[in-house]
Design a protein around this motif. Structure first.
Motif, PDB file in Angstrom:
ATOM      1  N   UNK A  13       2.333   7.248  -6.511  1.00  0.00           N
ATOM      2  CA  UNK A  13       1.381   8.286  -6.881  1.00  0.00           C
ATOM      3  C   UNK A  13       1.872   9.678  -6.474  1.00  0.00           C
ATOM      4  N   UNK A  14       2.449   9.781  -5.303  1.00  0.00           N
ATOM      5  CA  UNK A  14       2.982  11.065  -4.845  1.00  0.00           C
ATOM      6  C   UNK A  14       4.135  11.512  -5.745  1.00  0.00           C
ATOM      7  N   UNK A  15       5.008  10.600  -6.102  1.00  0.00           N
ATOM      8  CA  UNK A  15       6.124  10.923  -6.989  1.00  0.00           C
ATOM      9  C   UNK A  15       5.628  11.381  -8.358  1.00  0.00           C
ATOM     10  N   UNK A  74       4.623  15.711 -12.183  1.00  0.00           N
ATOM     11  CA  UNK A  74       3.692  16.435 -13.042  1.00  0.00           C
ATOM     12  C   UNK A  74       3.640  17.917 -12.668  1.00  0.00           C
ATOM     13  N   UNK A  75       3.645  18.207 -11.382  1.00  0.00           N
ATOM     14  CA  UNK A  75       3.611  19.600 -10.934  1.00  0.00           C
ATOM     15  C   UNK A  75       4.876  20.347 -11.348  1.00  0.00           C
ATOM     16  N   UNK A 130       0.819  -1.200   0.000  1.00  0.00           N
ATOM     17  CA  UNK A 130       0.000   0.000   0.000  1.00  0.00           C
ATOM     18  C   UNK A 130       0.863   1.265   0.000  1.00  0.00           C
ATOM     19  N   UNK A 131       1.913   1.297   0.816  1.00  0.00           N
ATOM     20  CA  UNK A 131       2.746   2.490   0.888  1.00  0.00           C
ATOM     21  C   UNK A 131       3.587   2.672  -0.367  1.00  0.00           C
ATOM     22  N   UNK A 132       3.981   1.607  -1.039  1.00  0.00           N
ATOM     23  CA  UNK A 132       4.774   1.766  -2.261  1.00  0.00           C
ATOM     24  C   UNK A 132       3.910   2.318  -3.394  1.00  0.00           C
ATOM     25  N   UNK A 133       2.645   1.913  -3.486  1.00  0.00           N
ATOM     26  CA  UNK A 133       1.780   2.489  -4.519  1.00  0.00           C
ATOM     27  C   UNK A 133       1.435   3.941  -4.186  1.00  0.00           C
ATOM     28  N   UNK A 134       1.316   4.234  -2.929  1.00  0.00           N
ATOM     29  CA  UNK A 134       1.047   5.612  -2.509  1.00  0.00           C
ATOM     30  C   UNK A 134       2.248   6.511  -2.829  1.00  0.00           C
TER      31      UNK A 134
END
Length: 109
Positions: A16-18, A23-24, A9-13
């Motif tokens: 997504x954050x990365x 993108x930003x 769960x934390x690796x997929x999170x």
């Protein structure tokens, strides 16, 4: 052996954050480059307007009349510009009346 700090769960999170951070940063960079490009285009047109005005004024000071055409200004007073990038509409009004000059940026081919 189980790792205490890594879970699926934390690796997929974190992925997504990365991706969101990437993108930003990419969007921020893109906006900065496009803003700089627009400002550069405006400065190029302003510089060309200044060069044309100086040439016209110098011709009037030397000859006592404004140039009859843009070609005359180019041939006799050294006006050089990128004709593929800019269109100059030169409308003489008379020998002693300042010509109407409009500079238009051409679309890229």
């Amino acid at each position: 052996m189980k790792h205490r700090f890594t879970t699926k769960k934390s690796s997929s999170r974190s992925l997504l954050i990365s991706a969101a951070v990437f993108a930003a940063v990419f969007l921020l960079f893109w906006f900065a480059v496009s803003s700089l490009s627009a400002r550069t285009n405006e400065e190029e047109i302003q510089t060309l307007e200044t060069a044309v005005t100086r040439g016209i004024t110098y011709c009037y000071a030397v000859e006592g009349s404004y140039p009859a055409s843009l070609a005359y200004l180019k041939e006799n007073y050294g006006l050089i510009y990128n004709e593929d990038k800019y269109f100059i509409d030169y409308q003489p009004m008379g020998a002693n009346i300042l010509p109407d000059v409009t500079i238009i940026r051409r679309k890229a081919k």
